[in-house]
Every structure is written in C-alpha cells, then in structure tokens.
Design an enzyme around this catalytic site. Structure first.
Site, short mmCIF file in Angstrom:
data_model
loop_
_atom_site.label_atom_id
_atom_site.label_comp_id
_atom_site.label_asym_id
_atom_site.label_seq_id
_atom_site.Cartn_x
_atom_site.Cartn_y
_atom_site.Cartn_z
N ASN A 44 0.84 -1.21 0.00
CA ASN A 44 0.00 0.00 0.00
C ASN A 44 0.87 1.26 0.00
OD1 ASN A 44 0.64 -0.88 2.68
ND2 ASN A 44 -0.93 0.44 3.54
N GLU A 46 0.44 5.38 0.67
CA GLU A 46 -0.45 6.42 1.18
C GLU A 46 -0.01 7.81 0.71
OE1 GLU A 46 -0.70 5.74 5.43
OE2 GLU A 46 -1.96 3.96 5.09
N CYS A 55 -4.35 0.78 -2.17
CA CYS A 55 -4.18 -0.51 -1.47
C CYS A 55 -3.16 -1.41 -2.17
CB CYS A 55 -5.50 -1.26 -1.41
SG CYS A 55 -6.75 -0.51 -0.37
N GLU A 57 -3.39 -4.59 -2.77
CA GLU A 57 -3.98 -5.53 -3.73
C GLU A 57 -4.22 -4.86 -5.08
OE1 GLU A 57 -4.93 -4.77 -0.69
OE2 GLU A 57 -5.98 -6.41 0.32
N CYS A 88 -10.13 -5.26 1.15
CA CYS A 88 -11.29 -4.36 1.26
C CYS A 88 -12.20 -4.55 0.04
CB CYS A 88 -10.82 -2.91 1.37
SG CYS A 88 -10.29 -2.17 -0.19
N CYS A 91 -10.92 -3.50 -3.38
CA CYS A 91 -9.95 -4.46 -3.93
C CYS A 91 -10.63 -5.75 -4.39
CB CYS A 91 -8.86 -4.75 -2.90
SG CYS A 91 -7.77 -3.33 -2.67
N1 THU Z 1 -5.24 -1.28 2.79
C1 THU Z 1 -4.76 -2.12 1.84
O1 THU Z 1 -3.64 -1.95 1.33
N2 THU Z 1 -5.53 -3.15 1.46
C2 THU Z 1 -6.77 -3.42 1.95
O2 THU Z 1 -7.44 -4.32 1.47
C3 THU Z 1 -7.30 -2.64 3.07
C4 THU Z 1 -6.52 -1.44 3.43
C5 THU Z 1 -4.41 -0.14 3.19
C6 THU Z 1 -4.97 1.20 2.81
C7 THU Z 1 -4.32 2.09 3.84
O3 THU Z 1 -3.03 2.46 3.37
C8 THU Z 1 -4.13 1.21 5.05
O4 THU Z 1 -4.27 -0.13 4.59
C9 THU Z 1 -5.14 1.46 6.17
O5 THU Z 1 -6.44 1.39 5.70
#
Ligand code: THU
Length: 138
Positions: A44, A46, A55, A57, A88, A91
């Site tokens: 991920n 940010e 994310c 995925e 999530c 994804c």
């Molecule tokens: N995140 C993912 O990379 N994948 C997911 O399926 C759920 C959330 C990341 C997004 C964000 O950078 C951090 O996790 C917290 O939500």
C-alpha cells in the site's frame, strides 16, 4: 497449487509488506498475485491527502495487468491483523474484474505470526458486479 508454491506466494506478500509506504495509518499491507505462472508484488502507498491511499492488492493487480496478465490465479495478502485481514471491498471488486470464475481465485490472508486464512474470491465477494451485467458489454 502445491504447498511450496503457496509458501513462496505467502513469503512474497510478507516481503512486499516491508515496502509499504504507510506513514499515516502505520498499517502495512503486502500483496503477491499469481498470474500465468508469474508473481506480481505490491504494497500500500499512502498520501498526505489521506483519501488517495492506494491498497496493496489494487497496486498488485495494476502490475499484473500492465505486464499483460489479466487472468489471476491466486493472491496472498499480508497484514499484521489477527486473524489475518482479507481485502477491502474496492480491492475485491478490482480482483473480480480479472477472473473468469470468482470461485477459482484463491485468496490467502496471512500475518507475520504465521496465521493463515484461505478463501476464494466467491466466498468473500459472492454477488460482485461483473462486466456481463453492463448492457453493452455482455
Ligand atoms: N489497505 C490495503 O492496502 N488493502 C486493503 O485491502 C485494506 C486497506 C491499506 C490502505 C491504507 O493504506 C491502510 O491499509 C489502512 O487502511
């Protein structure tokens, strides 16, 4: 897929997790996708504009698709959560775009403590929107 293959996909997801850029949530996520015999990894990423977080995925799917692979076979997702967190909703919808049959895509959720949960995409996302529901793309 053999256990050894699963193990290497899981190891790739755990390793990718170390590359996450998550200074705001501190929630590091790694992903490894198997498609046509190749493994695509991502984490991920940010942003100070929080809503732009991307994310692991979805980043991994982009890597596979940009390499010409649109037929996903298995995906491992690594988080610190216990039990291991599954992808999530956004994804899951993204994964759903690149499988012929959601029941055939294995989703393996793991954490560094060695816990593991196995699902199929169909179990996590049973009635996902698909392109054949679009009037002009059936
Ligand atoms: N995140 C993912 O990379 N994948 C997911 O399926 C759920 C959330 C990341 C997004 C964000 O950078 C951090 O996790 C917290 O939500």
């Amino acid at each position: 897929m053999s256990n050894t293959d699963d193990d290497s996909l899981i190891a790739a997801a755990l390793e990718a997790r170390d590359k996450a850029y998550a200074p705001y949530s501190n929630y590091f996520v790694g992903c490894a996708l198997l498609a046509n015999g190749k493994v695509y990894v991502a984490a991920n990423v940010e942003n100070a504009s929080y809503g732009l977080a991307s994310c692991a995925e979805r980043n991994a799917v982009m890597n596979a698709v940009l390499d010409g692979n649109r037929n996903l076979e298995a995906v491992a997702v690594a988080t610190v959560s216990s039990p291991p967190a599954s992808p999530c909703g956004m994804c899951l919808q993204t994964l759903n775009e690149f499988v012929d049959d959601p029941a055939k895509l294995r989703v393996i959720a793991v954490n560094p403590a060695g816990e593991r949960q196995d699902y199929t995409l169909a179990e996590l996302f049973p009635h996902g929107f698909r392109r054949d529901q679009l009037p002009d793309h059936g």
